[in-house]
Write a protein that holds these residues in place. Structure first.
Motif, PDB file in Angstrom:
ATOM      1  N   VAL A 131      13.836 -24.079 -13.371  1.00 30.58           N
ATOM      2  CA  VAL A 131      12.778 -24.488 -14.302  1.00 30.58           C
ATOM      3  C   VAL A 131      12.157 -25.747 -13.721  1.00 30.58           C
ATOM      4  O   VAL A 131      12.807 -26.799 -13.683  1.00 30.58           O
ATOM      5  N   GLU A 132      10.923 -25.635 -13.247  1.00 24.81           N
ATOM      6  CA  GLU A 132      10.283 -26.764 -12.595  1.00 24.81           C
ATOM      7  C   GLU A 132       9.090 -27.225 -13.436  1.00 24.81           C
ATOM      8  O   GLU A 132       8.246 -26.403 -13.833  1.00 24.81           O
ATOM      9  N   SER A 133       9.039 -28.528 -13.689  1.00 25.81           N
ATOM     10  CA  SER A 133       7.911 -29.089 -14.446  1.00 25.81           C
ATOM     11  C   SER A 133       6.600 -28.789 -13.752  1.00 25.81           C
ATOM     12  O   SER A 133       6.478 -28.956 -12.537  1.00 25.81           O
ATOM     13  N   GLY A 134       5.626 -28.382 -14.531  1.00 28.10           N
ATOM     14  CA  GLY A 134       4.295 -28.152 -13.979  1.00 28.10           C
ATOM     15  C   GLY A 134       4.132 -26.782 -13.352  1.00 28.10           C
ATOM     16  O   GLY A 134       3.018 -26.277 -13.241  1.00 28.10           O
ATOM     17  N   THR A 135       5.235 -26.169 -12.943  1.00 23.86           N
ATOM     18  CA  THR A 135       5.174 -24.847 -12.323  1.00 23.86           C
ATOM     19  C   THR A 135       5.612 -23.784 -13.324  1.00 23.86           C
ATOM     20  O   THR A 135       4.899 -22.818 -13.590  1.00 23.86           O
ATOM     21  N   ASP A 136       6.800 -23.979 -13.877  1.00 21.12           N
ATOM     22  CA  ASP A 136       7.357 -22.986 -14.801  1.00 21.12           C
ATOM     23  C   ASP A 136       7.111 -23.354 -16.256  1.00 21.12           C
ATOM     24  O   ASP A 136       7.137 -22.491 -17.130  1.00 21.12           O
TER      25      ASP A 136
ATOM     26  N   PHE B 219       4.725 -29.056 -18.893  1.00 24.78           N
ATOM     27  CA  PHE B 219       4.832 -30.493 -19.141  1.00 24.78           C
ATOM     28  C   PHE B 219       5.904 -31.092 -18.236  1.00 24.78           C
ATOM     29  O   PHE B 219       6.739 -30.363 -17.681  1.00 24.78           O
ATOM     30  N   LEU B 220       5.861 -32.411 -18.124  1.00 21.53           N
ATOM     31  CA  LEU B 220       6.903 -33.124 -17.402  1.00 21.53           C
ATOM     32  C   LEU B 220       8.081 -33.339 -18.342  1.00 21.53           C
ATOM     33  O   LEU B 220       7.899 -33.793 -19.473  1.00 21.53           O
ATOM     34  N   ILE B 221       9.266 -33.033 -17.885  1.00 25.04           N
ATOM     35  CA  ILE B 221      10.453 -33.156 -18.742  1.00 25.04           C
ATOM     36  C   ILE B 221      10.880 -34.624 -18.780  1.00 25.04           C
ATOM     37  O   ILE B 221      11.231 -35.209 -17.763  1.00 25.04           O
ATOM     38  N   LYS B 222      10.829 -35.200 -19.994  1.00 20.42           N
ATOM     39  CA  LYS B 222      11.291 -36.587 -20.150  1.00 20.42           C
ATOM     40  C   LYS B 222      12.655 -36.648 -20.797  1.00 20.42           C
ATOM     41  O   LYS B 222      13.301 -37.688 -20.827  1.00 20.42           O
ATOM     42  N   ARG B 223      13.074 -35.533 -21.384  1.00 17.89           N
ATOM     43  CA  ARG B 223      14.328 -35.540 -22.153  1.00 17.89           C
ATOM     44  C   ARG B 223      14.867 -34.133 -22.187  1.00 17.89           C
ATOM     45  O   ARG B 223      14.096 -33.164 -22.207  1.00 17.89           O
ATOM     46  N   LEU B 224      16.173 -34.008 -22.140  1.00 16.61           N
ATOM     47  CA  LEU B 224      16.781 -32.720 -22.496  1.00 16.61           C
ATOM     48  C   LEU B 224      17.956 -32.988 -23.398  1.00 16.61           C
ATOM     49  O   LEU B 224      18.581 -34.042 -23.358  1.00 16.61           O
ATOM     50  N   PHE B 225      18.203 -32.035 -24.270  1.00 13.54           N
ATOM     51  CA  PHE B 225      19.413 -32.088 -25.084  1.00 13.54           C
ATOM     52  C   PHE B 225      19.901 -30.667 -25.283  1.00 13.54           C
ATOM     53  O   PHE B 225      19.170 -29.708 -24.988  1.00 13.54           O
ATOM     54  N   TYR B 226      21.128 -30.527 -25.677  1.00 15.48           N
ATOM     55  CA  TYR B 226      21.640 -29.174 -25.894  1.00 15.48           C
ATOM     56  C   TYR B 226      22.509 -29.127 -27.129  1.00 15.48           C
ATOM     57  O   TYR B 226      23.099 -30.117 -27.545  1.00 15.48           O
TER      58      TYR B 226
ATOM     59  N   VAL C 184      17.403 -27.585 -24.706  1.00 16.74           N
ATOM     60  CA  VAL C 184      16.039 -27.916 -25.137  1.00 16.74           C
ATOM     61  C   VAL C 184      15.448 -28.924 -24.156  1.00 16.74           C
ATOM     62  O   VAL C 184      16.031 -29.994 -23.925  1.00 16.74           O
ATOM     63  N   LEU C 185      14.319 -28.574 -23.585  1.00 13.58           N
ATOM     64  CA  LEU C 185      13.590 -29.466 -22.685  1.00 13.58           C
ATOM     65  C   LEU C 185      12.410 -30.029 -23.457  1.00 13.58           C
ATOM     66  O   LEU C 185      11.736 -29.291 -24.183  1.00 13.58           O
TER      67      LEU C 185
END
Ligand code: TYD
Length: 136
Positions: free
Chosen positions: A22-27, A30-37, A110-111
């Motif tokens: 999962v690449e920001s801007g490609t897939d 948005f740019l990922i600033k945070r992830l949680f699960y 969650v991204l």
């Protein structure tokens, strides 16, 4: 509601197993600033139950299964079943979401496009409907 989309990620598999990218801007847009699960929620739990004024999200159930109900505040709703580690849903701001029906092994990744700011969460459904109506 058309802005909410299922997203399929590249899955590289060989005899060693699988790898999902999962690449920001490609897939994701948005740019990922945070992830949680989220894990350890059972089938009786409903999580989420809020909308976000700013954050965009991608939800990926990387193990097990859960469902996500998405409302647009204008009378439309859609239920997504997330049960594949290479599939997610993209949620723009201002959609109400409920996550539920978690399998015991569910691991929901969650991204997010934003860092955590409790002030941009709308947790009251009537307030949410009012804000949707105000935005037109
Ligand atoms: P909550 O928003 O209730 O989780 P969900 O909507 O997924 O059911 O968050 C649970 C707790 O975690 C709450 O006390 C706020 C905290 N939290 C953070 O501190 N940072 C974060 O990025 C998130 C998502 C939650």
């Amino acid at each position: 509601m058309n802005a909410v989309k299922k997203v399929e990620f590249k899955e590289y598999g060989d005899d060693r197993g699988h790898l999902v990218v999962v690449e920001s801007g490609t897939d994701i847009p948005f740019l990922i600033k945070r992830l949680f699960y989220i894990y350890g929620s059972d089938g009786s739990v409903v999580r989420g139950q809020h909308a976000n004024r700013e954050s965009e999200f991608v939800l990926i159930n990387i193990a097990g299964r859960c469902k996500v109900k998405v409302l647009d505040g204008k009378g439309n709703e859609e239920i997504f079943i997330l049960d594949k580690p290479h599939e997610g849903i993209y949620l723009p701001p201002m959609f109400w979401k409920d996550m539920y029906d978690f399998s015991p092994d569910s691991l929901l990744l969650v991204l997010s496009s934003e860092k955590y700011d409790p002030g941009e969460y709308i947790r009251d459904f009537n307030e949410y409907l009012n804000e949707v109506a105000l935005r037109g």
